[in-house]
Design a protein around this motif. Sequence first.
Motif, PDB file in Angstrom:
ATOM      1  N   UNK A 195     -25.819 -64.509  94.048  1.00  0.00           N
ATOM      2  CA  UNK A 195     -24.372 -64.660  94.108  1.00  0.00           C
ATOM      3  C   UNK A 195     -23.808 -65.666  93.119  1.00  0.00           C
ATOM      4  N   UNK A 196     -24.628 -66.167  92.216  1.00  0.00           N
ATOM      5  CA  UNK A 196     -24.160 -67.191  91.290  1.00  0.00           C
ATOM      6  C   UNK A 196     -23.248 -66.636  90.193  1.00  0.00           C
ATOM      7  N   UNK A 197     -23.286 -65.369  89.956  1.00  0.00           N
ATOM      8  CA  UNK A 197     -22.475 -64.785  88.880  1.00  0.00           C
ATOM      9  C   UNK A 197     -20.986 -64.794  89.211  1.00  0.00           C
ATOM     10  N   UNK A 198     -20.656 -64.921  90.479  1.00  0.00           N
ATOM     11  CA  UNK A 198     -19.254 -64.898  90.888  1.00  0.00           C
ATOM     12  C   UNK A 198     -18.537 -66.200  90.555  1.00  0.00           C
ATOM     13  N   UNK A 199     -19.286 -67.275  90.422  1.00  0.00           N
ATOM     14  CA  UNK A 199     -18.684 -68.573  90.129  1.00  0.00           C
ATOM     15  C   UNK A 199     -18.346 -68.663  88.642  1.00  0.00           C
ATOM     16  N   UNK A 200     -17.281 -69.351  88.359  1.00  0.00           N
ATOM     17  CA  UNK A 200     -16.821 -69.465  86.980  1.00  0.00           C
ATOM     18  C   UNK A 200     -17.443 -70.657  86.259  1.00  0.00           C
ATOM     19  N   UNK A 201     -17.844 -71.669  86.991  1.00  0.00           N
ATOM     20  CA  UNK A 201     -18.354 -72.887  86.388  1.00  0.00           C
ATOM     21  C   UNK A 201     -19.810 -72.703  85.946  1.00  0.00           C
ATOM     22  N   UNK A 202     -20.034 -72.864  84.661  1.00  0.00           N
ATOM     23  CA  UNK A 202     -21.381 -72.717  84.120  1.00  0.00           C
ATOM     24  C   UNK A 202     -22.269 -73.865  84.586  1.00  0.00           C
ATOM     25  N   UNK A 203     -21.708 -75.046  84.699  1.00  0.00           N
ATOM     26  CA  UNK A 203     -22.510 -76.192  85.132  1.00  0.00           C
ATOM     27  C   UNK A 203     -22.973 -76.036  86.575  1.00  0.00           C
ATOM     28  N   UNK A 204     -22.122 -75.458  87.429  1.00  0.00           N
ATOM     29  CA  UNK A 204     -22.515 -75.216  88.814  1.00  0.00           C
ATOM     30  C   UNK A 204     -23.639 -74.185  88.884  1.00  0.00           C
ATOM     31  N   UNK A 205     -23.505 -73.131  88.107  1.00  0.00           N
ATOM     32  CA  UNK A 205     -24.528 -72.077  88.101  1.00  0.00           C
ATOM     33  C   UNK A 205     -25.859 -72.635  87.610  1.00  0.00           C
TER      34      UNK A 205
ATOM     35  N   UNK B  29     -26.879 -75.767  87.682  1.00  0.00           N
ATOM     36  CA  UNK B  29     -27.412 -76.723  88.660  1.00  0.00           C
ATOM     37  C   UNK B  29     -28.066 -76.000  89.837  1.00  0.00           C
ATOM     38  N   UNK B  30     -27.433 -74.950  90.320  1.00  0.00           N
ATOM     39  CA  UNK B  30     -28.013 -74.174  91.430  1.00  0.00           C
ATOM     40  C   UNK B  30     -29.296 -73.468  90.996  1.00  0.00           C
ATOM     41  N   UNK B  31     -29.297 -72.931  89.799  1.00  0.00           N
ATOM     42  CA  UNK B  31     -30.479 -72.257  89.281  1.00  0.00           C
ATOM     43  C   UNK B  31     -31.638 -73.243  89.165  1.00  0.00           C
ATOM     44  N   UNK B  32     -31.355 -74.433  88.675  1.00  0.00           N
ATOM     45  CA  UNK B  32     -32.392 -75.455  88.533  1.00  0.00           C
ATOM     46  C   UNK B  32     -32.901 -75.900  89.906  1.00  0.00           C
ATOM     47  N   UNK B  33     -32.004 -76.040  90.866  1.00  0.00           N
ATOM     48  CA  UNK B  33     -32.409 -76.457  92.206  1.00  0.00           C
ATOM     49  C   UNK B  33     -33.351 -75.439  92.834  1.00  0.00           C
ATOM     50  N   UNK B  34     -32.996 -74.158  92.776  1.00  0.00           N
ATOM     51  CA  UNK B  34     -33.833 -73.136  93.401  1.00  0.00           C
ATOM     52  C   UNK B  34     -35.117 -72.887  92.616  1.00  0.00           C
ATOM     53  N   UNK B  35     -35.085 -73.106  91.316  1.00  0.00           N
ATOM     54  CA  UNK B  35     -36.319 -73.015  90.533  1.00  0.00           C
ATOM     55  C   UNK B  35     -37.280 -74.126  90.936  1.00  0.00           C
ATOM     56  N   UNK B  36     -36.750 -75.314  91.153  1.00  0.00           N
ATOM     57  CA  UNK B  36     -37.581 -76.445  91.572  1.00  0.00           C
ATOM     58  C   UNK B  36     -38.174 -76.212  92.954  1.00  0.00           C
TER      59      UNK B  36
END
Length: 84
Positions: free
Chosen positions: A32-42, A44-51
């Motif tokens: 569901x990250x594609x719906x957000x407009x903020x690249x920094x938020x996307x 950060x979430x991607x990095x968190x779940x990758x970790x």
Amino acid sequence: GQLVYGLETITSLITAGAIPLALKLFGKNTAGLREHESVTFVLAEYQKWSSIRLLILGAVLTLALATHYLCMSSAGSLCAIFNW
């Protein structure tokens, strides 16, 4: 003999459960990250779940290697190879 069998069985079951869990958690939470407009938020979430995914797989890899070296059997090394 029974202790080795028990450790190998537990390691195999944890490996068989952790790999799909890590992939499912990662896919579910990043879908569901594609719906957000903020690249920094996307990012950060991607990095968190990758970790989190790498932490799960690293813990299972460590357990499998420890089982392999404690028991000197091939089941622990096979679980470690599947995690790699």
